[in-house]
Design a protein around this motif. Structure first.
Motif, mmCIF file in Angstrom:
data_model
loop_
_atom_site.group_PDB
_atom_site.id
_atom_site.type_symbol
_atom_site.label_atom_id
_atom_site.label_comp_id
_atom_site.label_asym_id
_atom_site.label_seq_id
_atom_site.Cartn_x
_atom_site.Cartn_y
_atom_site.Cartn_z
ATOM 1 N N UNK A 157 -55.630 -4.145 30.563
ATOM 2 C CA UNK A 157 -55.668 -4.801 29.253
ATOM 3 C C UNK A 157 -54.298 -5.361 28.886
ATOM 4 N N UNK A 158 -54.288 -6.095 27.777
ATOM 5 C CA UNK A 158 -53.021 -6.633 27.271
ATOM 6 C C UNK A 158 -53.065 -8.148 27.186
ATOM 7 N N UNK A 180 -55.279 -13.356 40.232
ATOM 8 C CA UNK A 180 -55.776 -13.221 38.864
ATOM 9 C C UNK A 180 -54.847 -12.266 38.119
ATOM 10 N N UNK A 181 -54.768 -12.402 36.797
ATOM 11 C CA UNK A 181 -53.895 -11.507 36.024
ATOM 12 C C UNK A 181 -54.259 -10.040 36.258
ATOM 13 N N UNK A 182 -55.553 -9.733 36.307
ATOM 14 C CA UNK A 182 -55.932 -8.323 36.528
ATOM 15 C C UNK A 182 -55.436 -7.809 37.882
ATOM 16 N N UNK A 183 -55.493 -8.668 38.883
ATOM 17 C CA UNK A 183 -55.047 -8.267 40.228
ATOM 18 C C UNK A 183 -53.537 -8.027 40.215
ATOM 19 N N UNK A 184 -52.839 -8.928 39.532
ATOM 20 C CA UNK A 184 -51.378 -8.789 39.407
ATOM 21 C C UNK A 184 -51.038 -7.482 38.680
ATOM 22 N N UNK A 216 -61.861 -10.745 25.136
ATOM 23 C CA UNK A 216 -60.475 -11.019 24.754
ATOM 24 C C UNK A 216 -59.517 -9.871 25.030
ATOM 25 N N UNK A 217 -60.057 -8.708 25.410
ATOM 26 C CA UNK A 217 -59.182 -7.552 25.664
ATOM 27 C C UNK A 217 -58.558 -7.613 27.064
ATOM 28 N N UNK A 218 -59.301 -8.169 28.012
ATOM 29 C CA UNK A 218 -58.793 -8.274 29.392
ATOM 30 C C UNK A 218 -58.701 -9.760 29.749
ATOM 31 N N UNK A 219 -57.599 -10.154 30.335
ATOM 32 C CA UNK A 219 -57.392 -11.570 30.667
ATOM 33 C C UNK A 219 -58.417 -12.045 31.692
ATOM 34 N N UNK A 263 -51.728 -16.825 29.720
ATOM 35 C CA UNK A 263 -52.474 -17.708 30.609
ATOM 36 C C UNK A 263 -53.955 -17.800 30.258
ATOM 37 N N UNK A 264 -54.415 -16.970 29.335
ATOM 38 C CA UNK A 264 -55.815 -17.024 28.897
ATOM 39 C C UNK A 264 -55.821 -17.193 27.382
ATOM 40 N N UNK A 265 -56.257 -18.368 26.922
ATOM 41 C CA UNK A 265 -56.166 -18.670 25.486
ATOM 42 C C UNK A 265 -57.111 -17.796 24.659
ATOM 43 N N UNK A 266 -58.072 -17.135 25.293
ATOM 44 C CA UNK A 266 -58.968 -16.255 24.536
ATOM 45 C C UNK A 266 -58.519 -14.796 24.607
ATOM 46 N N UNK A 267 -57.390 -14.548 25.249
ATOM 47 C CA UNK A 267 -56.860 -13.187 25.310
ATOM 48 C C UNK A 267 -56.222 -12.857 23.962
ATOM 49 N N UNK A 268 -56.598 -11.699 23.423
ATOM 50 C CA UNK A 268 -56.212 -11.368 22.047
ATOM 51 C C UNK A 268 -54.871 -10.622 22.016
#
Ligand code: GLN
Length: 450
Positions: A208-209, A82-86, A173-176, A213-218
């Motif tokens: 955050x950021x 997952x992006x957070x894990x990465x 939207x703040x966290x992928x 890869x997540x279309x709802x990530x701001x």
């Protein structure tokens, strides 16, 4: 004297603690000892270098079992992180293991785990809350320095409140969410569960950021949340939603939150009673929208693409049904039935569409208040941690989310932080809510209160 302790020594300490207490707390679904020690030998740099964390088992970890505490995924090993894990890895953090949860994050006590119950470290007869109960219990019991949870209707904040730790649900939207196994995609958000507010800011910085890869990530400029770690609430306008305080809530919980609010007033904040008229409909709207999205998201577990497949079938469609019948627990089945019902033609307008309209009203209520007020404060939960097995009626369990659910419906951020103990020695949680991307202000107020 400057005394350095090696990452391996840090890991030894945490795994020793886990060996001591996890037989009774049961916070972890799996431990990743080998991977952790291997990483300890690498040259770790970054804001979390060598920091050992627990990760809720609905976040994808490459090659490491990611079960959502469900039998339908009991052998699933994702091919990617997952992006957070990465991001945590890039920051130098080390994963100790995967934390137990309510199956597919559906629940408020971790009793819906398909594997076993987690216990509240403050009193093992009580629930740790949920659905991120494993993550919160691990932090509270000293089995991890911090953790990640996910929050669809309260699943970070409610267990944080029950376990006496800090839990932050970021702005939608703040966290992928890439690599987070979806429950209700329009409500799900990953966030930190930590011992204190400063750690919360540090972990939030790391996860955050914007993520393509997540279309709802701001796409916004990423603030440094640790800059908000200062004691200052002078002139801050704080609203207390009267609807939240007039409900039937435990008097010790109410007392404790009002005492904390007084402390903020003494520190220079301006506190006023406010009204959130649509709040009473939030729970009803949530238990239509969340199951609707869940029923669609969970359609993918068919015995073909992931994990478990039932052997007791003579043709493909029988294989689908027996796999799902044997793989999912009762609460998950209940949500799938609710969800498909409210989405079915003929009922869609009456339930799903209506719930979406209520959602807009709730969001507008919050938007209006945040034009005038910086933050809102309420209890996180109406009571302290209930006993394991005590909540046998699912509808009664849904009521535990009454203060947390509106925040996900509106997509705004909120934190739960410890605000004392009840007479039975169980922690009380206080919730601070802010406007979209108001995490900084929330952290600052929380730090002042801590
Ligand atoms: N308790 C709520 C539910 O069961 C919220 C769960 C969550 O936030 N994941 O849906």
């Amino acid at each position: 004297v400057d005394q350095e302790i090696s990452v391996t020594e840090v890991l030894n300490t945490f795994y020793e603690r886990i060996d001591q207490v996890d037989d009774s707390v049961r916070a972890y679904v799996s431990l990743t000892r080998d991977e952790a020690y291997q990483r300890a030998g690498e040259d770790l740099t970054g804001s979390l270098a060598g920091i050992p964390l627990a990760i809720k088992d609905n976040m994808s970890t490459e090659g490491i079992k990611t079960t959502c505490s469900s039998n339908i995924l009991n052998n699933y090993r994702p091919p990617y992180d997952a992006t957070v894990v990465k991001k945590l890895k890039e920051a130098g953090a080390i994963m100790l293991g995967k934390a137990n949860m309510d199956e597919f994050a559906m629940g408020s006590s971790t009793e819906n785990s398909g594997f076993f119950k987690t216990h509240n470290p403050w009193n093992l007869d009580h629930a740790p809350g949920g659905s991120s109960g494993g993550s919160a219990a691990a932090v509270a019991a000293g089995e991890a320095a911090g953790a990640l949870g996910s929050d669809t209707g309260g699943s970070i904040r409610q267990p944080a409140a029950y376990c006496g730790v800090v839990g932050l649900k970021p702005t939608y939207g703040n966290v992928s969410r890439y690599g987070l196994v979806a429950f209700a995609s329009s409500l799900d958000q990953i966030g930190p569960i930590t011992k204190d507010v400063k750690d919360s800011a540090i972990l939030l910085n790391a996860i955050t950021g914007h993520d393509p890869m997540d279309s709802t990530s701001v796409k916004i400029d990423k603030p440094d949340y640790t800059e908000f770690i200062k004691e200052d609430v002078k002139g801050l306008k704080i609203g207390l939603p009267e609807e939240y305080f007039s409900l039937e809530i435990n008097s010790e919980v109410k007392e404790s939150v009002l005492t904390a609010v007084k402390k903020m007033e003494e520190a220079g904040a301006i506190v006023e009673e406010v009204s959130l008229p649509s709040a009473e409909y939030a729970l009803a709207a949530y238990y239509i929208i969340a199951p609707a999205e869940a029923s669609s998201n969970l359609a993918r577990y068919d015995g073909v693409r992931y994990g478990f497949r039932s052997e007791q079938a003579s043709n493909v469609s029988e294989m689908f049904t027996t796999t799902r019948n044997q793989g999912f627990g009762d609460e998950v089945k209940r949500r799938i039935m609710l969800g498909t019902y409210v989405l079915s033609s003929g009922y869609y307008d009456a339930y799903y569409l209506k719930a979406q309209k209520v959602r807009t009203l709730i969001k507008e209520d919050f938007d209006k208040l945040f034009k005038e007020y910086d933050l809102l404060i309420s209890p996180t939960t109406p009571t302290t941690a209930f006993k394991l097995g005590e909540m046998s009626d699912p509808l009664e369990m849904y009521q535990m989310d009454i203060f947390t659910v509106p925040i996900n419906i509106a997509g705004i951020p909120a934190i739960s932080l410890p605000s004392g103990f009840d007479s039975a020695g169980l922690p009380i949680g206080l919730q601070i809510m802010g406007p979209h991307f108001g995490e900084g202000k929330i952290l600052q107020a929380a730090y002042t209160l801590e």
